[in-house]
Scaffold this active site. Structure first.
Site, PDB file in Angstrom:
ATOM      1  N   LYS A  45       9.568  -5.708  -6.389  1.00 36.40           N
ATOM      2  CA  LYS A  45       8.317  -5.915  -5.648  1.00 36.40           C
ATOM      3  C   LYS A  45       8.540  -7.046  -4.665  1.00 36.40           C
ATOM      4  CE  LYS A  45       4.021  -6.309  -4.319  1.00 36.40           C
ATOM      5  NZ  LYS A  45       3.423  -5.310  -3.387  1.00 36.40           N
ATOM      6  N   SER A  70      -4.368  -1.630  -1.232  1.00 32.77           N
ATOM      7  CA  SER A  70      -4.391  -2.946  -0.610  1.00 32.77           C
ATOM      8  C   SER A  70      -4.156  -3.960  -1.727  1.00 32.77           C
ATOM      9  CB  SER A  70      -5.726  -3.186   0.096  1.00 32.77           C
ATOM     10  OG  SER A  70      -5.669  -4.421   0.797  1.00 32.77           O
ATOM     11  N   GLY A  72      -2.325  -6.697  -1.910  1.00 33.14           N
ATOM     12  CA  GLY A  72      -2.399  -8.123  -1.589  1.00 33.14           C
ATOM     13  C   GLY A  72      -1.208  -8.917  -2.096  1.00 33.14           C
ATOM     14  N   CYS A 128       5.031  -8.219   6.540  1.00 31.20           N
ATOM     15  CA  CYS A 128       4.421  -9.491   6.164  1.00 31.20           C
ATOM     16  C   CYS A 128       3.625 -10.001   7.369  1.00 31.20           C
ATOM     17  CB  CYS A 128       5.482 -10.490   5.735  1.00 31.20           C
ATOM     18  SG  CYS A 128       6.811 -10.684   6.896  1.00 31.20           S
ATOM     19  N   SER A 192       3.911   1.834   4.186  1.00 29.35           N
ATOM     20  CA  SER A 192       2.684   2.637   4.241  1.00 29.35           C
ATOM     21  C   SER A 192       2.090   2.607   5.660  1.00 29.35           C
ATOM     22  CB  SER A 192       1.659   2.090   3.246  1.00 29.35           C
ATOM     23  OG  SER A 192       1.503   0.692   3.429  1.00 29.35           O
TER      24      SER A 192
HETATM   25  C1  LIG Z   1       0.826  -5.610   3.288  1.00 23.03           C
HETATM   26  C2  LIG Z   1       1.354  -6.919   2.724  1.00 23.03           C
HETATM   27  C3  LIG Z   1       0.398  -7.434   1.652  1.00 23.03           C
HETATM   28  C4  LIG Z   1       1.411  -7.935   3.849  1.00 23.03           C
HETATM   29  C5  LIG Z   1       2.787  -6.714   2.210  1.00 23.03           C
HETATM   30  C6  LIG Z   1       2.919  -6.054   0.837  1.00 23.03           C
HETATM   31  C7  LIG Z   1       2.584  -4.590   0.849  1.00 23.03           C
HETATM   32  C8  LIG Z   1       1.528  -4.077   0.128  1.00 23.03           C
HETATM   33  C9  LIG Z   1       0.630  -4.933  -0.702  1.00 23.03           C
HETATM   34  O1  LIG Z   1       1.131  -5.715  -1.569  1.00 23.03           O
HETATM   35  O2  LIG Z   1      -0.601  -4.803  -0.470  1.00 23.03           O
HETATM   36  N1  LIG Z   1       1.230  -2.741   0.150  1.00 23.03           N
HETATM   37  C10 LIG Z   1       1.989  -1.857   0.897  1.00 23.03           C
HETATM   38  O3  LIG Z   1       1.719  -0.634   0.932  1.00 23.03           O
HETATM   39  N2  LIG Z   1       3.041  -2.333   1.611  1.00 23.03           N
HETATM   40  C11 LIG Z   1       3.373  -3.662   1.630  1.00 23.03           C
HETATM   41  O4  LIG Z   1       4.350  -4.044   2.324  1.00 23.03           O
END
Ligand SMILES: CC(C)(C)CCc1c(C(=O)O)[nH]c(=O)[nH]c1=O
Length: 309
Positions: A45, A70, A72, A128, A192
């Site tokens: 992760k 989402s 986070g 990020c 995503s």
């Molecule tokens: C979107 C971010 C929270 C900035 C990075 C982590 C992430 C997340 C997440 O931890 O929400 N979800 C995704 O589908 N792709 C990602 O790269």
């Protein structure tokens, strides 16, 4: 028939792995991917320097043709995942994902990894966030160039980037022009599709709590965009930059299509979340059947051989 790939000198004898964020939060989940037949590697992760609880639930949910999330960036912190990959890296080549909330965090984590006994591959998540009020790093090409310039001043171990999808041909040109200036081991595309919205027909409400229901989508619904990004970047990137194809994989035929577009490894997110690690052996069996049907005995026989009309 052989399913091998090579990235930065690492030989993979199976080409499937999880997508960062799925089945990789805890050592228990990571061990299940590590030992799953058909899986050639794993990615952790995306880590921040320390533990993050992430967003309130519901934050990941099934929806027609895929998933929306989402999360986070919930994670157990860099030390947790760095310890795991150092302990297990003799088993097979492993990927460690990082996603600092600031450039400072990303550089600090990379200094720590550079100084550590980890000899695998780092996946820098460029979805990020950037400075507030600006788009995510990967949608800000100057910011992408800036962070990679700073990273490669000191980081000498194999490193790749995780990219969000692009939707404009000129954006494919622009991101490739940046990435080709750096000694990247790989690019993983796609993350995503960001900031989509799904509605629950029973309640007429959004399906996830954070961000007013806006979230990244994955699964079957994103496959055409995923294949386009793999293909567009394969056609534009230096051949030394390998590609991990991610997005919309649920059958061996989907894996085959990612390879046809140029992927070296293929990762599974949404459908791994729904089916569990048994998916890897199913996908491998189905891929081998597809290759047999076409008379191919290795991935090199057809990788990147998408036909145009
Ligand atoms: C979107 C971010 C929270 C900035 C990075 C982590 C992430 C997340 C997440 O931890 O929400 N979800 C995704 O589908 N792709 C990602 O790269």
């Amino acid at each position: 028939t052989t399913l091998t790939a090579n990235i930065a000198g690492f030989e993979f004898d199976d080409i499937l792995l999880n997508a960062a964020g799925v089945y990789c939060m805890t050592t228990e989940e990571l061990d299940q991917v590590l030992t799953a037949p058909g899986a050639g590697s794993l990615v952790t992760k995306s880590a921040t320097p320390s533990f993050r609880a992430g967003n309130p639930a519901p934050r990941f949910t099934k929806m027609p043709l895929g998933s929306i999330n989402s999360m986070g960036l919930p994670n157990n912190g860099l030390d947790y995942y760095l310890d795991y990959v150092i302990t297990k890296q003799a088993v097979k080549p492993l990927f460690l994902s990082i996603a600092g909330l600031t450039k400072t965090d990303n550089l600090a984590m990379l200094h720590q990894i550079q100084a550590s006994n980890f000899n695998g591959l780092v996946e820098l998540n460029l979805s990020c966030p950037n400075v507030p009020g600006k788009p995510q790093t990967a949608y800000d090409f100057d910011a992408t160039r800036a962070i990679l310039t700073e990273v490669f001043q000191f980081y000498t171990k194999p490193l790749g980037v995780k990219l969000p999808p692009y939707f404009d041909i000129v954006h494919f040109d622009m991101v490739a022009a940046v990435l080709n200036d750096f000694p990247l081991a790989f690019v993983n595309t796609i993350n995503s599709i960001g900031n989509a919205l799904a509605i629950d027909p029973e309640t007429d409400s959004v399906m996830i709590a954070p961000k007013g229901g806006f979230g990244g989508i994955g699964g079957e619904i994103v496959k055409p965009t995923a294949l386009a990004n793999v293909r567009a970047l394969r056609l534009r990137l230096n051949p030394a930059i390998k590609i991990i194809g991610t997005g919309g994989v649920q059958t061996g035929r989907d894996v085959y299509e990612h390879i046809l577009c140029g992927a070296d490894l293929v990762s599974v997110g949404t459908n791994l979340a729904f089916e569990g690690p048994a998916i890897f052996d199913r996908l491998k069996t189905e891929l081998l059947a597809e290759m047999a049907k076409k008379g191919y005995r290795s991935l090199a026989d057809f990788r990147g051989n998408l036909q145009t009309l």
